[in-house]
Design a protein around this motif. Structure first.
Motif, short mmCIF file in Angstrom:
data_model
loop_
_atom_site.label_atom_id
_atom_site.label_comp_id
_atom_site.label_asym_id
_atom_site.label_seq_id
_atom_site.Cartn_x
_atom_site.Cartn_y
_atom_site.Cartn_z
N LYS A 338 32.11 40.81 51.64
CA LYS A 338 31.00 40.15 52.26
C LYS A 338 30.97 38.64 52.02
O LYS A 338 30.93 37.89 53.10
N ASP A 339 31.34 38.20 50.80
CA ASP A 339 31.45 36.69 50.66
C ASP A 339 32.41 36.49 49.78
O ASP A 339 32.98 37.45 48.96
N VAL A 340 32.43 35.12 49.48
CA VAL A 340 33.74 34.69 48.35
C VAL A 340 33.40 35.10 47.13
O VAL A 340 34.31 35.55 46.50
N ASN A 341 32.17 35.22 46.48
CA ASN A 341 32.11 35.72 45.25
C ASN A 341 32.35 37.08 45.18
O ASN A 341 33.00 37.62 44.03
N ASP A 342 32.07 37.80 46.14
CA ASP A 342 32.54 39.53 46.18
C ASP A 342 33.92 39.48 46.30
O ASP A 342 34.52 40.26 45.21
N TYR A 343 34.61 38.85 46.75
CA TYR A 343 36.03 38.68 46.78
C TYR A 343 36.70 38.30 45.60
O TYR A 343 37.47 39.16 45.07
N TYR A 344 36.18 37.48 44.94
CA TYR A 344 36.76 36.77 43.89
C TYR A 344 36.53 37.78 42.52
O TYR A 344 37.34 38.06 41.78
N THR A 345 35.49 38.37 42.79
CA THR A 345 34.99 39.28 41.60
C THR A 345 35.85 40.33 41.46
O THR A 345 36.42 40.89 40.76
N ASP A 346 36.31 40.83 42.66
CA ASP A 346 37.23 42.12 43.03
C ASP A 346 38.56 41.71 42.75
O ASP A 346 39.45 42.40 42.00
N LYS A 347 38.88 40.54 43.29
CA LYS A 347 40.31 40.30 43.17
C LYS A 347 40.88 39.98 42.00
O LYS A 347 42.05 40.19 41.33
N LEU A 348 40.18 39.47 41.00
CA LEU A 348 40.33 39.02 39.93
C LEU A 348 40.32 39.99 38.69
O LEU A 348 40.55 39.84 37.43
N GLY A 349 39.90 41.18 39.15
CA GLY A 349 39.55 42.42 38.23
C GLY A 349 38.40 42.43 37.67
O GLY A 349 37.56 41.61 37.76
N SER A 350 38.18 43.33 36.54
CA SER A 350 36.95 43.52 36.13
C SER A 350 36.60 42.43 35.02
O SER A 350 37.42 41.68 34.68
N ASN A 351 35.40 42.35 34.57
CA ASN A 351 34.93 41.33 33.70
C ASN A 351 35.37 41.44 32.42
O ASN A 351 35.46 40.61 31.74
N GLU A 352 35.48 42.97 31.96
CA GLU A 352 36.35 43.08 30.75
C GLU A 352 37.57 42.41 30.64
O GLU A 352 37.97 41.78 29.70
N GLN A 353 38.31 42.56 31.96
CA GLN A 353 39.93 41.66 31.82
C GLN A 353 39.60 40.44 31.55
O GLN A 353 40.51 39.72 31.15
N LEU A 354 38.47 39.77 32.24
CA LEU A 354 38.27 38.29 32.21
C LEU A 354 37.72 37.84 30.89
O LEU A 354 37.44 36.82 30.68
N GLY A 355 37.49 38.78 30.00
CA GLY A 355 36.91 38.80 28.78
C GLY A 355 35.49 38.02 28.73
O GLY A 355 35.12 37.10 27.82
N LEU A 356 34.80 38.39 29.65
CA LEU A 356 33.27 37.92 29.49
C LEU A 356 32.45 38.66 28.74
O LEU A 356 31.42 38.18 28.64
N PHE A 357 32.76 39.68 28.37
CA PHE A 357 31.85 40.72 27.60
C PHE A 357 32.54 40.94 26.23
O PHE A 357 33.68 40.89 25.95
#
Ligand SMILES: [Zn+2]
Length: 357
Positions: A338-357
């Motif tokens: 739908k939008d850029v943020n949607d795309y990036y969130t999905d493309k870069l993998g889950s937030n666990e992988q991003l180390g955000l939690f």
């Protein structure tokens, strides 16, 4: 009451309708610039109008004179004949007076701004006081939920800090605090309070501040999670004209640097988090021609939402920028996003992988 006062009482909605303009929900296609989606808004409580596309502004008299291509003097006479009961009493008595009417004395006619009007100092003070009050409130369930939500959208602490996004933790306290410090009129004129004197972000506790030269010049509220019934995802300030989000970054760009133009502030934040230079429009429906000047030395890439409004806006913006000789192109999102943020969130993998939690 004099003739001008009488004319200024006439509903601008009525005047627009009588001029044959196609008004729907106080909005219409602007007759002063070329566009496909209506961005001229009529404000019946002040009988004035403002175009979010070209910044043209005025009142019923200006609208009438511009559409009919009449001088102000002839406009006042014609509108008097058409709308003012007992106009004859004015025309017989004040025939000699009418030609001396000075345009600048006509109430509510504001000069058309060649440049973007700076936000009033008092409004910035109100927005910043609002932010300070919210930041001083102690964290609670709502602010926790807001933070978790932002992290599920893929934002890092650094990004949230850099963009100074904040949450209203206690609505009543924020409202009370502002009313202690500012007059009702200033609060309403700032667009942060409505005519019933309520803080407008009742359902939109997540606040995105728009800065210009380090000062807050605009605020946008957002729901946390999906929008509740009867509310939009976003709440914009009342009667305040939108400005570019993250515009200060344009002062620091190098010649020929790529600058992304997105629709939502979150899309812009996400691209900046990814090391890119980006600004956002706030909504697909608004672009002021004077903004184009800010992009003169850079390569613009339009990266708008994957919907009808986004595609249409990209078409129109490409035309405007090309007209101004600014190098530009567009980037389309893959169909599933739908939008850029949607795309990036999905493309870069889950937030666990991003180390955000
Ligand atoms: Zn316009």
């Amino acid at each position: 009451m004099n003739l001008l006062d009488e004319i200024n009482q006439i509903s601008i909605l009525q005047v627009a309708e009588d001029l044959g303009l196609d008004v729907s929900r106080h909005r219409m296609i602007c007759p002063f610039h070329e566009e496909d989606t209506p961005s001229l808004v009529l404000y019946p409580h002040t009988n004035s109008f403002y175009c979010f596309g070209c910044a043209k502004t005025g009142n019923s008299i200006t609208l009438y004179s511009e559409i009919k291509q009449l001088t102000i003097k002839d406009t006042i006479r014609e509108m008097g004949e058409e709308y003012v009961v007992g106009f004859q009493k004015y025309s017989s008595k004040s025939k000699k007076k009418l030609p001396t009417v000075n345009v600048l004395n006509v109430p509510e006619i504001r000069k058309v701004q060649a440049k973007e009007k700076p936000v009033e100092e008092i409004h910035s003070q109100i927005y910043e006081t609002f932010r300070d009050i919210c930041l001083q409130q102690s964290s609670n369930e709502l602010s926790q939920a807001t933070l978790i939500y932002l992290k599920t959208r893929g934002f890092t602490d650094k990004t949230l800090k850099d963009f100074r996004v904040f949450a209203i933790k206690d609505y009543a306290d924020a409202s009370w605090g502002l009313k202690q410090r500012f007059s009702t009129l200033d609060l309403q004129e700032s667009g942060l309070f409505n005519e019933r004197n309520n803080l407008i972000f009742y359902a939109h506790p997540l606040i995105i501040p728009y800065y210009r030269n380090g000062r807050i010049v605009y605020l946008q509220g957002r729901v946390v999670g999906p929008p509740p019934e009867k509310h939009g995802r976003y709440q914009f300030l009342h009667n305040q004209s939108l400005t570019l989000f993250n515009a200060d970054i344009l002062e620091k760009t190098k010649i020929n640097e790529t600058v992304y133009v997105t629709e939502g502030a979150f899309d812009c934040m996400r691209l900046v988090q990814d090391g890119k230079v980006a600004v956002s429009l706030g909504t697909a429906n608004v672009f002021k021609r004077e903004w184009a000047k800010l992009f003169q030395r850079v390569n613009v890439v339009f990266y708008l939402d994957n919907d009808k409004a986004g595609h249409r806006a990209a078409d129109e913006l490409e035309k405007i920028f090309t007209h101004f000789g600014i190098s530009c192109s567009r980037k389309n999102l893959p169909a599933a996003y739908k939008d850029v943020n949607d795309y990036y969130t999905d493309k870069l993998g889950s937030n666990e992988q991003l180390g955000l939690f």
